[in-house]
Design an enzyme around this catalytic site. Structure first.
Site, PDB file in Angstrom:
ATOM      1  N   GLY A  48     -29.060 -61.626 -71.297  1.00  0.00           N
ATOM      2  CA  GLY A  48     -29.714 -60.574 -72.085  1.00  0.00           C
ATOM      3  C   GLY A  48     -28.898 -59.295 -72.061  1.00  0.00           C
ATOM      4  N   SER A  49     -29.609 -58.163 -72.001  1.00  0.00           N
ATOM      5  CA  SER A  49     -28.966 -56.850 -72.194  1.00  0.00           C
ATOM      6  C   SER A  49     -27.936 -56.492 -71.129  1.00  0.00           C
ATOM      7  CB  SER A  49     -30.035 -55.764 -72.239  1.00  0.00           C
ATOM      8  OG  SER A  49     -30.955 -56.064 -73.267  1.00  0.00           O
ATOM      9  N   THR A  50     -27.970 -57.138 -69.949  1.00  0.00           N
ATOM     10  CA  THR A  50     -26.969 -56.813 -68.923  1.00  0.00           C
ATOM     11  C   THR A  50     -25.566 -57.207 -69.388  1.00  0.00           C
ATOM     12  OG1 THR A  50     -27.586 -58.889 -67.863  1.00  0.00           O
ATOM     13  CG2 THR A  50     -28.449 -56.878 -66.864  1.00  0.00           C
TER      14      THR A  50
ATOM     15  N   SER B 296     -30.724 -49.779 -74.946  1.00  0.00           N
ATOM     16  CA  SER B 296     -30.605 -51.236 -75.012  1.00  0.00           C
ATOM     17  C   SER B 296     -30.940 -51.754 -76.415  1.00  0.00           C
ATOM     18  CB  SER B 296     -31.511 -51.892 -73.960  1.00  0.00           C
ATOM     19  OG  SER B 296     -31.023 -53.171 -73.665  1.00  0.00           O
TER      20      SER B 296
END
Lengths: 637, 152
Positions: free
Chosen positions: A342-344, A398
């Protein structure tokens, strides 16, 4: 006293003979003319007999001595020649013993020499009720408190139809004398047998199970370092085939080999810090309970060389009693399970775009709530009417839409090659056991369907392990190099001299140092202004990125409720060194008014870990908040 | 003048007088030397006795030393085994104790908290200023010794 007659006696006998002879020959008248003189007495018969005695005695003594010598010679011949082989074998059997070869496992220690795994001597206790010299009840009553069992249970076990019953396999070394010399009413108990065996002991129980692993009943390393470094941990004690023993069953020194007293004092040292591991485990388990999550993982890595300082998986197992746990728990989730980050992953995509000069760091992107790609609509996770966002702003909020726009600046084929260059779809080089290779779709699919690069831009559509994500973020921290994550520092003796050290591959440069620095500074704004605000610590420059990803469903597609949340952090930004990742699988409960996000579930864990890390590693603040005036201590400069 | 009557003297009587026991006693020389082979044999016997005494002494010393070294080796060996056992148990107990303490410290009722950067005190390193050595003052000179001790 001489056994030969004296010369005097001989002389007497001689003179007596001569006198007799002369008197016999001399005429009678001459005898009268002869002047009177002293005449010696003639030797009697008795005296003559006694003179013969010594010779007899001599013969007697000689014959006795000679007889004895002959008898002894015969006996010696019988012993040394006739019965020699049989007697020799019998004597060797009694005098000789052998020590069988066995394997001891070396201790495993952390970076501060705390023992994490060690061999201890335990005894297997067997009962042979057929050989009992006392009643089963009496023996059970005495044994029960020692074995922490009840007498009735022990009697039940004694009544089993077996010649040999194993009562327990973990009688500690210090309890051996109590059981070995167990006496009841002055009688030593017979029918109990203690068999020594080395057993692996993990003093911290569940704390380091996922790193250290466990050893099965056959003393084989089956998980973690115990499995991956089995060769470095096993130390073979060579068998000694013939050792002489004396009458007291003590070893005779002449029969021992030269290296008999040599002790292997080497230990396998890990890069892990027990204090940090304990703090991370406490923070993670507390948070997992709070958010009622399925499981969680925390990894702390030194970005400079890839050494892992802490790696926690919850729930875990106790390697001392591994057989009591579900087999599923033996897998280290942080290295063997894949998830969509995901966003990481967004900072890495930004780095790729910057490296390809597809975007400018100060560029502004429009940020509508949705964007249509290949007939599908991609939305932002938190719909907010942002008009425009900078690249740093995209990371702070994000924004999925912003990331899709960045990805559109890169050709899908080039983007795919970059993802491959970062190691996606390949296995990760590490010294940890059973690391799963990350997964990525085929290049054909990635290039053909525009939705693929679009979803990849915000960290979905491919899967990797938490440890892989840490390695990628470490590249942003260390100036763009892909280091090898590892937990083993080497094998050292008691003086600290290395006996063996792992050879790590040369780190591969993937990003330029300037790009890595730029992205890191953008990530710092995520903490100062964005979703990672709660991790802020006064005086410290911390970078970070939250992540909330949908979990892939077993039926295909994505599960609408199951989420995997995470937060990755790098500190200190001015001299980047530490990468901390917390991943929480399926959190279900957050305080009222909050959403299930990385910021609400994973950030608190990372905050606690950073607090502990600053203390254990003594990281000085960038801007000291509490300066002590030297004058307070009366120090004059 | 009368002449003394002549006595007939036998020829035997005219001869030199002989001691009465001349035929019965034979003088033996007290200093008659022993034969050479016997002398050599005696010397050999003496030397052998000395060598035997030396060998017996050496044998006793060697036997005593071997018995002593064996017993001292056994003592050292049992000491080594004992030390190994102690090391194992000490290592084990030390780690168990440390782990128990750390686990107890995590309990909220103990009132212990994790160290936090907010409570940490950061000291700036002192400036590397070179100081001139202080001149030796009379006060820094060693005190004068007095003949009388001081009581406190």
């Amino acid at each position: 006293m001489s056994i030969f007659p004296s010369s005097d006696a001989r002389r007497q006998r001689r003179t007596a003979k001569n006198r007799d002879r002369s008197q016999a020959n001399r005429p009678q008248h001459r005898q009268r003319l002869k002047q009177p003189r002293t005449v010696e007495k003639p030797v009697s018969n008795q005296q003559q007999k006694s003179n013969r005695l010594p010779l007899l005695r001599l013969l007697l003594v000689w014959s006795v001595l000679m007889g004895t010598c002959v008898a002894m010679g015969i006996k010696l011949y019988r012993l040394q020649v006739i019965h020699a082989p049989k007697l020799f074998a019998q004597a060797r059997k009694q005098q000789l013993t052998s020590i069988p070869g066995f394997v001891i496992r070396r201790p495993v220690v952390d970076c501060n020499q705390n023992v994490l795994a060690m061999d201890r001597l335990v005894y297997h206790l067997y009962a042979r009720p057929g050989q009992f010299n006392l009643s089963k009840e009496k023996i059970a009553a005495r044994l029960a408190p020692l074995l922490q069992s009840s007498p009735t249970q022990l009697v039940k076990r004694f009544n089993q139809p077996s010649n040999s019953i194993r009562l327990t396999s973990v009688v500690p070394e210090e309890m051996f004398p109590q059981i070995d010399s167990l006496t009841i009413d002055g009688k030593k108990v017979r029918g109990l047998e203690l068999v020594p065996q080395f057993s692996r002991f993990y003093p911290q129980h569940t704390l380091l199970a996922d790193i250290v692993g466990y050893v099965n009943t056959d003393r084989e390393g089956k998980a973690g370092v115990e499995a991956s470094h089995n060769q470095q941990l096993e130390s073979l004690v060579k068998p000694i085939p013939s050792l002489s023993r004396d009458g007291n069953n003590e070893i005779m020194s002449y029969s021992v080999p030269d290296n008999f007293a040599e002790v292997d004092d080497t230990r396998l040292e890990l890069t892990v810090d027990l204090r940090l591991q304990r703090a991370a485990q406490a923070a993670l388990s507390k948070q997992l309970k709070a958010v009622q999550a399925k499981r969680g993982s925390v990894i702390v890595m030194d970005a400079r060389d890839g050494s892992i300082l802490a790696m926690v998986d919850e729930p875990s197992y106790d390697p001392n009693e591994f057989y009591k746990y579900d087999f599923e728990l033996f897998r280290n989730w942080a290295i063997s399970d894949l998830y969509e980050p995901g966003s990481t992953f967004k900072p890495l995509n930004v780095a790729i775009a910057l490296e390809l000069k597809a975007i400018h760091p100060n560029e502004i992107f429009p940020d509508p709530d949705t964007i249509k790609i290949g007939g599908r609509i991609i939305k932002n996770a938190d719909p907010e009417p942002y008009k425009e966002l900078s690249v740093a702003g995209i990371l702070q909020h994000s924004s999925n839409v912003g990331m899709v726009q960045i990805a559109q600046r890169i050709s899908p084929a080039t983007y795919y090659d970059w993802l491959k260059k970062l190691g996606l779809g390949q296995s990760l080089a590490t010294d940890l056991a059973a690391v799963a290779p990350s997964q990525i779709k085929s290049k054909k699919q990635f290039v053909t369907y525009p939705i693929e690069p679009a979803t990849a831009s915000f960290g979905q559509g491919f899967a990797l392990t938490p440890i892989k994500l840490v390695q990628l973020h470490a590249a942003l921290a260390n100036g763009g190099k892909l280091v090898t994550p590892h937990v083993v520092r080497g094998r050292f003796d008691s003086n600290g001299h290395p006996q063996w050290q792992p050879t790590l591959p040369t780190p591969q440069q993937v990003f330029s140092p300037s790009v890595a620095k730029t992205v890191l500074e953008m990530m710092e704004t995520v903490v100062t202004q964005g979703s990672g605000k709660s991790v802020r610590i006064p005086g410290y420059r911390i970078a970070g990125k939250t992540g909330t990803a949908q979990k892939a469903s077993a039926r295909g597609g994505y599960d609408s409720t199951a989420k995997i949340t995470s937060f990755v952090s790098i500190l200190p930004v001015d001299a980047p060194r530490y990468v901390i990742l917390a991943v929480i699988d399926e959190p279900t409960k957050v305080p009222k008014g909050q959403l299930i996000r990385g910021s609400t579930t994973a950030v608190p864990v990372v905050k606690s870990v950073i607090d502990a890390l600053i203390s254990t590693e003594r990281i000085p603040p960038n801007q000291p908040t509490q300066r002590i005036q030297n004058s307070e201590f009366g120090i004059r400069n | 003048m009368a002449k003394a009557p002549k006595t007939r003297v036998s020829n035997r009587q005219r001869q030199k007088p002989v001691p009465a026991n001349a035929k019965s006693v034979r003088s033996l020389s007290s200093s008659r030397s022993a034969p050479v082979w016997l002398t050599n044999l005696r010397h050999l016997q003496n030397r052998c006795a000395a060598v035997t005494a030396l060998l017996v002494t050496a044998l006793l010393v060697a036997y005593g030393w071997s018995a002593y070294s064996q017993s001292s080796w056994q003592e050292a060996h049992s000491q080594l085994e004992d030390l190994k056992k102690q090391e194992r148990q000490l290592m084990q107990k030390n780690e168990v104790l440390k782990n128990d303490l750390a686990t107890q410290a995590q309990q909220p009722e103990t009132g212990l908290v994790y160290p936090s950067p907010a409570e940490a005190i950061a000291l700036e390193p002192a400036s590397q200023t070179t100081r001139a050595p202080k001149p030796v003052s009379p006060a820094t000179q060693p005190p004068r010794l007095t003949s009388l001790p001081l009581g406190y």
